[in-house]
Design a protein around this motif. Structure first.
Motif, short mmCIF file in Angstrom:
data_model
loop_
_atom_site.label_atom_id
_atom_site.label_comp_id
_atom_site.label_asym_id
_atom_site.label_seq_id
_atom_site.Cartn_x
_atom_site.Cartn_y
_atom_site.Cartn_z
N UNK A 1 -41.96 37.97 66.34
CA UNK A 1 -41.06 39.08 66.03
C UNK A 1 -40.94 39.27 64.52
N UNK A 2 -41.18 38.19 63.78
CA UNK A 2 -41.18 38.29 62.31
C UNK A 2 -41.97 37.12 61.75
N UNK A 3 -42.64 37.39 60.64
CA UNK A 3 -43.41 36.35 59.95
C UNK A 3 -43.04 36.37 58.47
N UNK A 4 -42.74 35.19 57.93
CA UNK A 4 -42.65 35.03 56.48
C UNK A 4 -43.94 34.37 56.05
N UNK A 5 -44.71 35.03 55.20
CA UNK A 5 -45.91 34.40 54.61
C UNK A 5 -45.81 34.69 53.12
N UNK A 6 -45.06 33.85 52.43
CA UNK A 6 -44.64 34.18 51.07
C UNK A 6 -45.18 33.18 50.05
N UNK A 7 -45.67 33.71 48.97
CA UNK A 7 -46.06 32.90 47.81
C UNK A 7 -47.17 31.90 48.10
N UNK A 8 -48.06 32.27 49.01
CA UNK A 8 -49.27 31.48 49.22
C UNK A 8 -50.50 32.34 48.92
N UNK A 9 -50.39 33.65 49.21
CA UNK A 9 -51.57 34.51 49.00
C UNK A 9 -51.89 34.67 47.51
N UNK A 10 -50.94 34.34 46.64
CA UNK A 10 -51.21 34.40 45.19
C UNK A 10 -52.34 33.45 44.79
N UNK A 11 -52.59 32.44 45.63
CA UNK A 11 -53.65 31.47 45.30
C UNK A 11 -55.01 31.89 45.84
N UNK A 12 -55.05 33.00 46.60
CA UNK A 12 -56.27 33.42 47.29
C UNK A 12 -56.93 34.61 46.59
N UNK A 13 -58.24 34.79 46.84
CA UNK A 13 -58.91 35.98 46.32
C UNK A 13 -58.71 37.16 47.30
N UNK B 1 -41.52 42.27 61.76
CA UNK B 1 -41.49 42.32 60.29
C UNK B 1 -42.39 41.26 59.67
N UNK B 2 -43.07 41.68 58.59
CA UNK B 2 -43.83 40.75 57.76
C UNK B 2 -43.20 40.74 56.37
N UNK B 3 -42.84 39.53 55.92
CA UNK B 3 -42.27 39.37 54.58
C UNK B 3 -43.27 38.60 53.73
N UNK B 4 -43.61 39.14 52.56
CA UNK B 4 -44.56 38.45 51.66
C UNK B 4 -43.88 38.20 50.30
N UNK B 5 -44.54 37.42 49.46
CA UNK B 5 -43.90 37.02 48.20
C UNK B 5 -43.77 38.16 47.20
N UNK B 6 -42.90 37.97 46.22
CA UNK B 6 -42.53 39.04 45.29
C UNK B 6 -43.72 39.59 44.49
N UNK B 7 -44.75 38.76 44.25
CA UNK B 7 -45.87 39.27 43.45
C UNK B 7 -47.09 39.56 44.34
N UNK B 8 -46.88 39.59 45.64
CA UNK B 8 -47.99 39.84 46.56
C UNK B 8 -47.94 41.28 47.08
N UNK B 9 -49.08 41.74 47.60
CA UNK B 9 -49.11 43.10 48.16
C UNK B 9 -50.12 43.13 49.30
N UNK B 10 -49.99 44.15 50.13
CA UNK B 10 -50.94 44.28 51.24
C UNK B 10 -52.23 44.90 50.72
N UNK B 11 -53.36 44.38 51.22
CA UNK B 11 -54.67 44.86 50.73
C UNK B 11 -55.64 45.07 51.90
N UNK B 12 -56.72 45.74 51.60
CA UNK B 12 -57.85 45.80 52.53
C UNK B 12 -57.65 46.69 53.73
N UNK B 13 -56.67 47.61 53.67
CA UNK B 13 -56.51 48.57 54.76
C UNK B 13 -55.43 48.22 55.76
N UNK B 14 -54.92 46.99 55.71
CA UNK B 14 -53.90 46.58 56.67
C UNK B 14 -52.60 47.37 56.45
#
Ligand SMILES: C[S@@+](CC[C@H](N)C(=O)[O-])C[C@H]1O[C@@H](n2cnc3c(N)ncnc32)[C@H](O)[C@@H]1O
Length: 288
Positions: free
Chosen positions: A226-238, A258-271
């Motif tokens: 129903x909700x996912x927090x995936x925060x402040x990990x994608x900053x380490x990925x390409x 709901x999807x919650x991501x970290x403050x400096x992250x953004x959705x990419x690639x068409x999602x």
């Protein structure tokens, strides 16, 4: 300090020989296994984090350590664990929990009370502050009402690739300073003990399933969240790794979730097309 710097360890003062080639071998291994980028500029960080492992293995150079982890999966996991950055805190980016509390929790708690199922996922939960915060913020300080809801078909899955932070998360023991960002009423309701080391109430601990999981690997997960927090990990990925991960996270979310991501992250690639941006780094899944 140990042996003096040699031709193989041009950096003076290093206990163990560590070359640019060693660094590239390590960073390729880490990228291939967990997606974390460790460019040449991170050489000192990598050395600082691996040196204790080289010492613990009784070796005298990072090159020897690289050979050792080649056929020792357990030690390789320890190396990767040491190379993860686990910074987190209670009520970090608390606007996400405010959003969840107003947008999602009223209907989800009603669903629970009526016998329905609610699933939340803290993906890359580090030492547990994020999932504990999520529960405290949603449940508030009414322990009796909380107990009623947690006894229903509720589960918060909390995963990380690092075994050491998961052990801390499972223990639920934190210093008073670490818990200082928990609002007073919630601290009174959910934190036990005296002195400097305090414990999160087992009622919360038992509602969370802490599991090891590499976000780049297979996910032995059934059903949707129903909700996912995936925060402040994608900053380490390409970018390709972020895009693939975000698409998989979207697949695992209910429409209306709901999807919650970290403050400096953004959705990419068409999602982005599958989501509506409804708040600061807060995304509502609007289409399958
Ligand atoms: C900076 S912490 C973020 C913790 C928490 N989500 C927060 O925002 O406060 C990043 C976490 O991601 C984990 N991590 C890094 N790569 C991962 C991967 N491939 N799979 C799962 N977890 C990973 C690290 O072990 C670390 O605990």
């Amino acid at each position: 300090m140990g042996a003096p710097a040699t031709a193989a360890s041009p950096e003076r003062g290093r206990e163990f020989a560590f070359t640019a080639t060693d660094h590239r071998t390590i960073s390729t291994m880490v990228y291939d296994e967990v997606g974390i980028l460790l460019p040449d500029g991170k050489m000192q960080l990598v050395y600082g984090r691996l040196a204790p492992r080289v010492r613990a293995c009784g070796l005298s150079s990072v090159a020897d350590y690289i050979v050792a982890i080649g056929d020792d999966a357990e030690e390789r996991a320890k190396a990767i664990d040491a190379l993860t950055t686990n910074h987190t805190s209670f009520f970090r980016e608390s606007h996400h929990f405010d959003d969840f509390g107003t947008r999602m929790w009223p209907s989800l708690s009603e669903r629970l009370a009526k016998g329905g199922r609610v699933r939340l996922w803290s993906a890359a939960c580090s030492s547990g502050e994020e999932p504990y915060t999520w529960l405290m913020a949603a449940l508030g300080s009414d322990r009796t009402a909380a107990q009623r809801l947690l006894g229903r078909d509720f589960k918060l899955l909390a995963t990380d690739v690092s075994a050491s932070v998961l052990a801390t998360a499972r223990e639920g023991r934190y210093s008073k300073a670490t818990l200082a960002t928990v609002p007073g009423a919630l601290r009174t309701a959910w934190v036990k003990g005296q002195g400097d080391l305090l414990t999160v109430d087992p009622m919360l601990r038992d509602a969370i399933a802490f599991r090891p999981l590499n976000l780049l690997g297979e996910w032995p997960i059934k059903g949707r969240f129903d909700a996912i927090c995936c925060r402040n990990v994608m900053i380490y990925f390409d970018e390709p790794t972020k895009a693939r991960l975000q698409s998989r996270l979207a697949d695992r979310l209910e429409v209306g979730g709901m999807l919650y991501i970290g403050h400096s992250e953004r959705l990419v690639g068409g999602v982005e097309k599958r989501f509506e941006n409804v708040g600061r780094t807060a995304y509502l899944k609007v289409s399958a």
